[in-house]
Design a protein around this motif. Structure first.
Motif, PDB file in Angstrom:
ATOM      1  N   GLN A   1      14.557  11.354  -3.891  1.00 15.97           N
ATOM      2  CA  GLN A   1      13.808  11.914  -3.059  1.00 15.97           C
ATOM      3  C   GLN A   1      14.013  10.059  -1.747  1.00 15.97           C
ATOM      4  OE1 GLN A   1       9.121  10.410  -2.834  1.00 15.97           O
ATOM      5  NE2 GLN A   1       9.366  12.922  -2.394  1.00 15.97           N
ATOM      6  N   GLU A   2      14.185  10.388  -0.667  1.00 13.45           N
ATOM      7  CA  GLU A   2      14.896   9.507   0.283  1.00 13.45           C
ATOM      8  C   GLU A   2      13.295   8.718   1.427  1.00 13.45           C
ATOM      9  OE1 GLU A   2      19.763   8.502   0.115  1.00 13.45           O
ATOM     10  OE2 GLU A   2      18.693  10.626   1.731  1.00 13.45           O
ATOM     11  N   SER A   3      13.055   7.962   2.308  1.00 16.19           N
ATOM     12  CA  SER A   3      11.980   7.821   3.512  1.00 16.19           C
ATOM     13  C   SER A   3      13.190   7.846   4.389  1.00 16.19           C
ATOM     14  CB  SER A   3      10.691   7.160   2.126  1.00 16.19           C
ATOM     15  OG  SER A   3      10.485   7.434   1.662  1.00 16.19           O
ATOM     16  N   ILE A   4      12.663   8.147   5.712  1.00 18.79           N
ATOM     17  CA  ILE A   4      13.400   7.529   6.927  1.00 18.79           C
ATOM     18  C   ILE A   4      12.588   6.675   7.616  1.00 18.79           C
ATOM     19  CG2 ILE A   4      14.368   7.933   9.339  1.00 18.79           C
ATOM     20  CD1 ILE A   4      13.779  11.465   8.170  1.00 18.79           C
TER      21      ILE A   4
ATOM     22  N   LEU B   1      16.310   2.564  15.846  1.00 19.31           N
ATOM     23  CA  LEU B   1      16.977   2.445  14.064  1.00 19.31           C
ATOM     24  C   LEU B   1      16.164   2.974  13.104  1.00 19.31           C
ATOM     25  CD1 LEU B   1      19.807   1.624  14.744  1.00 19.31           C
ATOM     26  CD2 LEU B   1      19.021  -0.427  13.510  1.00 19.31           C
ATOM     27  N   ARG B   2      17.020   3.885  12.418  1.00 20.65           N
ATOM     28  CA  ARG B   2      15.935   5.138  11.907  1.00 20.65           C
ATOM     29  C   ARG B   2      16.981   4.547  10.122  1.00 20.65           C
ATOM     30  NH1 ARG B   2      14.047  10.389  12.728  1.00 20.65           N
ATOM     31  NH2 ARG B   2      16.053  11.173  13.042  1.00 20.65           N
ATOM     32  N   PHE B   3      16.715   4.578   9.262  1.00 25.47           N
ATOM     33  CA  PHE B   3      17.067   4.070   8.523  1.00 25.47           C
ATOM     34  C   PHE B   3      16.691   4.414   7.278  1.00 25.47           C
ATOM     35  CE2 PHE B   3      16.837   0.168  10.254  1.00 25.47           C
ATOM     36  CZ  PHE B   3      18.243  -0.803  10.454  1.00 25.47           C
ATOM     37  N   LEU B   4      17.553   4.915   5.650  1.00 23.54           N
ATOM     38  CA  LEU B   4      17.369   6.188   4.082  1.00 23.54           C
ATOM     39  C   LEU B   4      16.972   5.321   3.954  1.00 23.54           C
ATOM     40  CD1 LEU B   4      19.695   8.970   5.204  1.00 23.54           C
ATOM     41  CD2 LEU B   4      17.338   9.091   5.495  1.00 23.54           C
ATOM     42  N   ILE B   5      16.285   4.869   2.946  1.00 22.27           N
ATOM     43  CA  ILE B   5      15.229   4.085   2.017  1.00 22.27           C
ATOM     44  C   ILE B   5      14.351   4.625   0.827  1.00 22.27           C
ATOM     45  CG2 ILE B   5      13.838   2.111   1.397  1.00 22.27           C
ATOM     46  CD1 ILE B   5      14.403   0.832   4.609  1.00 22.27           C
ATOM     47  N   SER B   6      15.173   4.025  -0.533  1.00 19.88           N
ATOM     48  CA  SER B   6      14.520   4.754  -1.577  1.00 19.88           C
ATOM     49  C   SER B   6      13.289   4.768  -1.875  1.00 19.88           C
ATOM     50  CB  SER B   6      14.346   4.255  -3.030  1.00 19.88           C
ATOM     51  OG  SER B   6      14.037   5.047  -3.374  1.00 19.88           O
TER      52      SER B   6
ATOM     53  N   TRP C   1      24.435  -8.551  -2.461  1.00 18.98           N
ATOM     54  CA  TRP C   1      25.334  -7.120  -2.031  1.00 18.98           C
ATOM     55  C   TRP C   1      24.388  -6.579  -1.955  1.00 18.98           C
ATOM     56  CZ3 TRP C   1      30.716  -5.860  -1.571  1.00 18.98           C
ATOM     57  CH2 TRP C   1      31.170  -4.603  -1.508  1.00 18.98           C
ATOM     58  N   THR C   2      24.575  -5.528  -1.009  1.00 18.02           N
ATOM     59  CA  THR C   2      23.832  -4.165  -0.710  1.00 18.02           C
ATOM     60  C   THR C   2      24.530  -3.005  -0.185  1.00 18.02           C
ATOM     61  OG1 THR C   2      21.807  -4.134   0.512  1.00 18.02           O
ATOM     62  CG2 THR C   2      23.482  -4.931   1.718  1.00 18.02           C
ATOM     63  N   LYS C   3      23.967  -1.949  -0.042  1.00 17.47           N
ATOM     64  CA  LYS C   3      23.648  -0.504   0.648  1.00 17.47           C
ATOM     65  C   LYS C   3      22.826  -0.175   1.327  1.00 17.47           C
ATOM     66  CE  LYS C   3      26.618   0.991  -3.375  1.00 17.47           C
ATOM     67  NZ  LYS C   3      26.571   1.997  -4.592  1.00 17.47           N
ATOM     68  N   VAL C   4      23.649   0.009   2.746  1.00 11.57           N
ATOM     69  CA  VAL C   4      22.068   0.542   3.858  1.00 11.57           C
ATOM     70  C   VAL C   4      22.977   2.121   4.335  1.00 11.57           C
ATOM     71  CG1 VAL C   4      21.802   0.535   6.035  1.00 11.57           C
ATOM     72  CG2 VAL C   4      21.417  -1.962   4.019  1.00 11.57           C
ATOM     73  N   LYS C   5      21.658   3.010   4.792  1.00 10.52           N
ATOM     74  CA  LYS C   5      21.765   3.935   5.350  1.00 10.52           C
ATOM     75  C   LYS C   5      21.273   3.957   6.466  1.00 10.52           C
ATOM     76  CE  LYS C   5      21.700   6.875   1.661  1.00 10.52           C
ATOM     77  NZ  LYS C   5      21.392   8.559   1.036  1.00 10.52           N
ATOM     78  N   ILE C   6      22.094   4.891   7.209  1.00 13.04           N
ATOM     79  CA  ILE C   6      21.466   4.482   8.366  1.00 13.04           C
ATOM     80  C   ILE C   6      21.420   6.230   9.073  1.00 13.04           C
ATOM     81  CG2 ILE C   6      21.570   3.788  10.992  1.00 13.04           C
ATOM     82  CD1 ILE C   6      22.234   1.147   9.578  1.00 13.04           C
ATOM     83  N   LEU C   7      20.670   6.783  10.434  1.00 14.87           N
ATOM     84  CA  LEU C   7      20.589   7.530  10.576  1.00 14.87           C
ATOM     85  C   LEU C   7      21.441   7.761  12.651  1.00 14.87           C
ATOM     86  CD1 LEU C   7      17.346   9.626   9.653  1.00 14.87           C
ATOM     87  CD2 LEU C   7      19.731  10.056   8.755  1.00 14.87           C
ATOM     88  N   VAL C   8      21.829   8.297  12.754  1.00  7.87           N
ATOM     89  CA  VAL C   8      23.049   8.301  13.936  1.00  7.87           C
ATOM     90  C   VAL C   8      22.829   9.111  14.266  1.00  7.87           C
ATOM     91  CG1 VAL C   8      24.769   6.903  15.571  1.00  7.87           C
ATOM     92  CG2 VAL C   8      24.283   6.112  13.256  1.00  7.87           C
ATOM     93  N   PRO C   9      22.156   9.559  16.191  1.00  4.32           N
ATOM     94  CA  PRO C   9      21.658  10.541  16.406  1.00  4.32           C
ATOM     95  C   PRO C   9      23.840  11.000  16.579  1.00  4.32           C
ATOM     96  CG  PRO C   9      20.638   9.534  17.604  1.00  4.32           C
ATOM     97  CD  PRO C   9      21.275   8.397  16.693  1.00  4.32           C
ATOM     98  N   PHE C  10      23.788  12.520  17.237  1.00  2.14           N
ATOM     99  CA  PHE C  10      25.162  12.583  16.602  1.00  2.14           C
ATOM    100  C   PHE C  10      25.440  12.663  18.148  1.00  2.14           C
ATOM    101  CE2 PHE C  10      23.340  16.765  18.733  1.00  2.14           C
ATOM    102  CZ  PHE C  10      24.690  17.223  19.408  1.00  2.14           C
ATOM    103  N   TYR C  11      24.782  12.489  18.689  1.00  2.00           N
ATOM    104  CA  TYR C  11      26.084  11.892  20.531  1.00  2.00           C
ATOM    105  C   TYR C  11      25.723  11.221  20.140  1.00  2.00           C
ATOM    106  CZ  TYR C  11      20.973  12.400  20.673  1.00  2.00           C
ATOM    107  OH  TYR C  11      19.527  12.314  21.071  1.00  2.00           O
ATOM    108  N   PHE C  12      26.054  10.069  19.510  1.00  2.00           N
ATOM    109  CA  PHE C  12      25.885   8.386  19.244  1.00  2.00           C
ATOM    110  C   PHE C  12      26.996   7.783  19.127  1.00  2.00           C
ATOM    111  CE2 PHE C  12      21.761   6.982  21.413  1.00  2.00           C
ATOM    112  CZ  PHE C  12      22.010   7.858  22.746  1.00  2.00           C
ATOM    113  N   MET C  13      27.700   8.920  18.056  1.00  2.52           N
ATOM    114  CA  MET C  13      28.594   8.779  16.996  1.00  2.52           C
ATOM    115  C   MET C  13      29.401   8.384  17.508  1.00  2.52           C
ATOM    116  SD  MET C  13      27.518   8.676  13.980  1.00  2.52           S
ATOM    117  CE  MET C  13      29.047   8.714  12.963  1.00  2.52           C
ATOM    118  N   PRO C  14      30.158   9.035  18.405  1.00  2.97           N
ATOM    119  CA  PRO C  14      31.291   8.109  19.067  1.00  2.97           C
ATOM    120  C   PRO C  14      31.673   7.108  19.300  1.00  2.97           C
ATOM    121  CG  PRO C  14      31.086  10.842  20.514  1.00  2.97           C
ATOM    122  CD  PRO C  14      29.628   9.866  19.204  1.00  2.97           C
TER     123      PRO C  14
END
Length: 369
Positions: A311-314, A264-269, A165-178
């Motif tokens: 603290q998160e790292s990109i 592709l950019r992630f937020l990782i502990s 089981w996992t959780k992942v956080k991704i950064l998405v440029p706002f203009y690509f959210m649609p």
């Protein structure tokens, strides 16, 4: 007149290593009578019949006065109340010595909140008080039939599945959210939460809430490893295949020309990053293995009290889609999902604080989204 099913041979509830599980099924009165019978048997049991050392005996004497009731996670907040108020009231009203709720434990059907269960731990000198609270909790479960308990007691096997089981956080440029929203389908009305076809829960930061000092929205994926990897692939593909939106700023256009659409950019502990990528050699080995460009940048997210909460790292990955996805699989295998902060409202609170301090916040998204 109630049916009883129990698991033996070392099968225990996750997080409670010495607790076997007894399932009681029947009409309300019969179930309650059976629970009371078990409670009375525990209290009246002669511990001299058991080969216990002094430490174990003291633990058993305390445990004799207690009952642990398993409830669906989805109603646990009603039991706890805001800041634990409901637990405090139960403890005071029924003269309980202990009234606790175990940490959340994932069980059974992972894509469904109803099959996530928690243990409520009740204890006190008065058996009547404990039995009364048990009765009220049974009434609560019965009054919410949409919240279910599962009858699968193979907790040992199921708890092993938590590792997948996992959780992942991704950064998405706002203009690509649609494009990302289209990939997963529409959310429920008034909700920022979606469930994709693989059973992955998808949550986005609120409209206008960017990750600090970026113009990126945060997308949280939660589910089984393989399903989350498929969801990450969908996001990667939706960003890469998107047309460059009209009327974007020169800065954003320059970033796209410099390869942002292929990144592709992630937020990782930061703890996870420190454990696995603390040296240049470790980063270069990762790059060589997956033929990607790995870039790490640290950020500090503040909580409501302006104290560093986490603290998160990109972590940025640049390369072909296939290369990135191979690297993602290794990143997920190294990630402890329990360290992933799931409350995305922190980013909005950070924005509000920065705006209040007169800082220059990136422009909000185009209302066309």
């Amino acid at each position: 007149s109630s049916g009883i099913n129990a698991e033996y041979g070392g099968e225990t509830f996750p997080g409670l290593p010495f607790e076997s599980v007894v399932l009681i099924e029947g009409d309300k009165t019969s179930v309650l009578n059976t629970v009371n019978l078990i409670s009375n048997r525990l209290r009246s049991w002669n511990l001299d019949n058991l080969p216990l050392n002094e430490k174990s005996r003291k633990s058993a004497e305390v445990r004799q006065k207690c009952m642990s009731l398993i409830v669906p996670h989805s109603i646990s907040q009603q039991i706890i109340g805001q800041n634990g108020d409901n637990l405090s009231k139960l403890k005071e009203e029924y003269a309980l010595e202990k009234c606790l709720v175990s940490p959340r434990t994932g069980l059974h059907n992972f894509g469904h909140k109803s099959f996530t269960e928690r243990a409520v731990y009740l204890g006190g000198d008065s058996s009547a008080g404990v039995d009364s609270v048990v009765g009220s909790l049974i009434n609560l479960v019965l009054s919410t039939p949409e919240h279910k308990l599962d009858d699968n007691l193979l907790y040992k096997d199921i708890s092993q599945a938590v590792k997948s089981w996992t959780k992942v956080k991704i950064l998405v440029p706002f203009y690509f959210m649609p494009n990302v929203v289209k990939a997963f389908g529409k959310a429920k009305a008034g909700s920022k939460e979606m469930i994709d076809e693989y059973g992955v829960k998808v949550i986005t930061s609120r409209y206008g809430d960017f990750y600090p000092r970026t113009r990126d929205r945060v997308v949280l994926l939660e589910g089984p490893n393989e399903s989350v990897i498929k969801a990450v692939s969908m996001i990667c593909n939706s960003i890469r295949s998107a047309d460059i939106p009209p009327n974007i700023s020169e800065r954003d256009l320059k970033a796209l020309k410099n390869g942002k659409q292929d990144t592709l950019r992630f937020l990782i502990s930061s703890d996870t990053v420190e454990e696995n990528f603390s040296t240049v050699e470790a980063q270069e080995a990762f790059n060589y293995k997956h033929d990607v460009k790995l870039h790490i940048k640290k950020r500090v997210i503040l909580d409501e009290d302006d104290a560093p909460r986490t603290q998160e790292s990109i972590v940025s990955l640049n390369g072909s889609e296939e290369e990135i996805m191979n690297a993602v699989k290794e990143l997920i295998s190294k990630t402890d999902y329990r360290k992933v902060v799931t409350n995305l409202d922190f980013y909005g609170k950070y924005r509000e604080k920065q705006s209040g301090n007169g800082s220059n916040e990136p422009a909000k998204e185009n209302a066309a989204e």
